[in-house]
Write an enzyme that holds these catalytic residues in place. Sequence first.
Site, PDB file in Angstrom:
ATOM      1  N   SER A   1      -7.166  -3.231   1.885  1.00  0.00           N
ATOM      2  CA  SER A   1      -7.214  -3.965   3.145  1.00  0.00           C
ATOM      3  C   SER A   1      -5.874  -4.648   3.397  1.00  0.00           C
ATOM      4  O   SER A   1      -5.195  -5.059   2.446  1.00  0.00           O
ATOM      5  CB  SER A   1      -8.321  -5.026   3.101  1.00  0.00           C
ATOM      6  OG  SER A   1      -8.268  -5.876   4.223  1.00  0.00           O
TER       7      SER A   1
ATOM      8  N   TYR B   1     -11.431 -12.011  -1.452  1.00  0.00           N
ATOM      9  CA  TYR B   1     -11.360 -10.660  -0.884  1.00  0.00           C
ATOM     10  C   TYR B   1      -9.949 -10.096  -1.014  1.00  0.00           C
ATOM     11  O   TYR B   1      -9.761  -8.916  -1.360  1.00  0.00           O
ATOM     12  CB  TYR B   1     -11.783 -10.723   0.581  1.00  0.00           C
ATOM     13  CG  TYR B   1     -11.953  -9.389   1.253  1.00  0.00           C
ATOM     14  CD1 TYR B   1     -13.046  -8.566   0.970  1.00  0.00           C
ATOM     15  CD2 TYR B   1     -11.030  -8.949   2.205  1.00  0.00           C
ATOM     16  CE1 TYR B   1     -13.207  -7.347   1.604  1.00  0.00           C
ATOM     17  CE2 TYR B   1     -11.189  -7.730   2.853  1.00  0.00           C
ATOM     18  CZ  TYR B   1     -12.278  -6.934   2.542  1.00  0.00           C
ATOM     19  OH  TYR B   1     -12.431  -5.724   3.186  1.00  0.00           O
TER      20      TYR B   1
ATOM     21  N   LYS C   1      -8.918  -6.674  -3.040  1.00  0.00           N
ATOM     22  CA  LYS C   1      -8.351  -5.538  -2.331  1.00  0.00           C
ATOM     23  C   LYS C   1      -6.933  -5.212  -2.789  1.00  0.00           C
ATOM     24  O   LYS C   1      -6.531  -4.045  -2.810  1.00  0.00           O
ATOM     25  CB  LYS C   1      -8.392  -5.795  -0.819  1.00  0.00           C
ATOM     26  CG  LYS C   1      -9.802  -5.775  -0.247  1.00  0.00           C
ATOM     27  CD  LYS C   1     -10.490  -4.423  -0.483  1.00  0.00           C
ATOM     28  CE  LYS C   1     -11.837  -4.327   0.174  1.00  0.00           C
ATOM     29  NZ  LYS C   1     -12.461  -2.991  -0.003  1.00  0.00           N
TER      30      LYS C   1
END
Length: 305
Positions: A153, A166, A170
Amino acid sequence: MADGIVEGKVAIVTGAGRGIGRAIALELASEGASVVVVDIGVALDGSGGDTGPADEVTDEIKAKGHKAIASTLSISDPKNAEAIVDATLSAFGRVDILINNAGILRDRMFHKMSHLDWLEVIQVNLNGAFNMARAVAGHFREQNSGAMVHMTSTSGLIGNVGQSNYMASKLGLHGLSRGIALDMRRFNVRSNCIAPAAWSRMTSSIPAETEAAKARVARIQQMTPDKNAPLAVFLSSDKAEGITGQIFGVRNNEVFLFSQTRPIRSLHRGDGWTPAKLAEQLPLGFKASLTPLEVSADVFPWDPI
């Protein structure tokens, strides 16, 4: 009709019940692959569970005359990852492609983030990807071929506010992918990352309270999940031979190749450094080359094309 680009191959797609994963599973099937649709049907934060999404996508693939089976096992457990691969082999006799797409969100400002918020995101997004990659690795090695595609991401590659868990998961996926690419290239196994952009359940949680935020969301809504599927299928195919260890991005009709970390400036003193000498020279010497503290929207300020 000509054979598809992955004709005769067998693919496992995690998080394939909705959004980008669903689009990739359907595209793989349409291009000739047999597909294992893996999805436990949880909410964005990983809570709950529903067998419906996996079954629905599997039925949709079969209704179009293609082959698919469903799995609702959680990839966060290494034994489940092995069981998914065993089921794949039992149904189709081999495995050629792994799409590590499954992920969850627990967005919090870092100073408010709990240990559970951190651990559960890492467990699914990064550890789950490792579990699946490790479960197929031996089979890829034995058959001297295989392709893995991991969904990273721009949150990890660039940054976003309130997503440190997150982001870590990622960006960690890039490290995992790069390590797989290096360790398994002698077995003709390729491993790449895609940073997808799409309006999905995950991006639908983006706050849109200001006019600028609302405009940003409107732009994101143009980017449907299916826009990411062609690149994932291409990278899974033999047509992508020689492409490994890379980071790609998709944004509506744009495809990007991301740079990877390399030294960009250096300072040298023949007599070595002290903290005082660094304070005197480093700020001015490196100032023009320091990476700005930006978020994804700063790096992609133009409307999706």
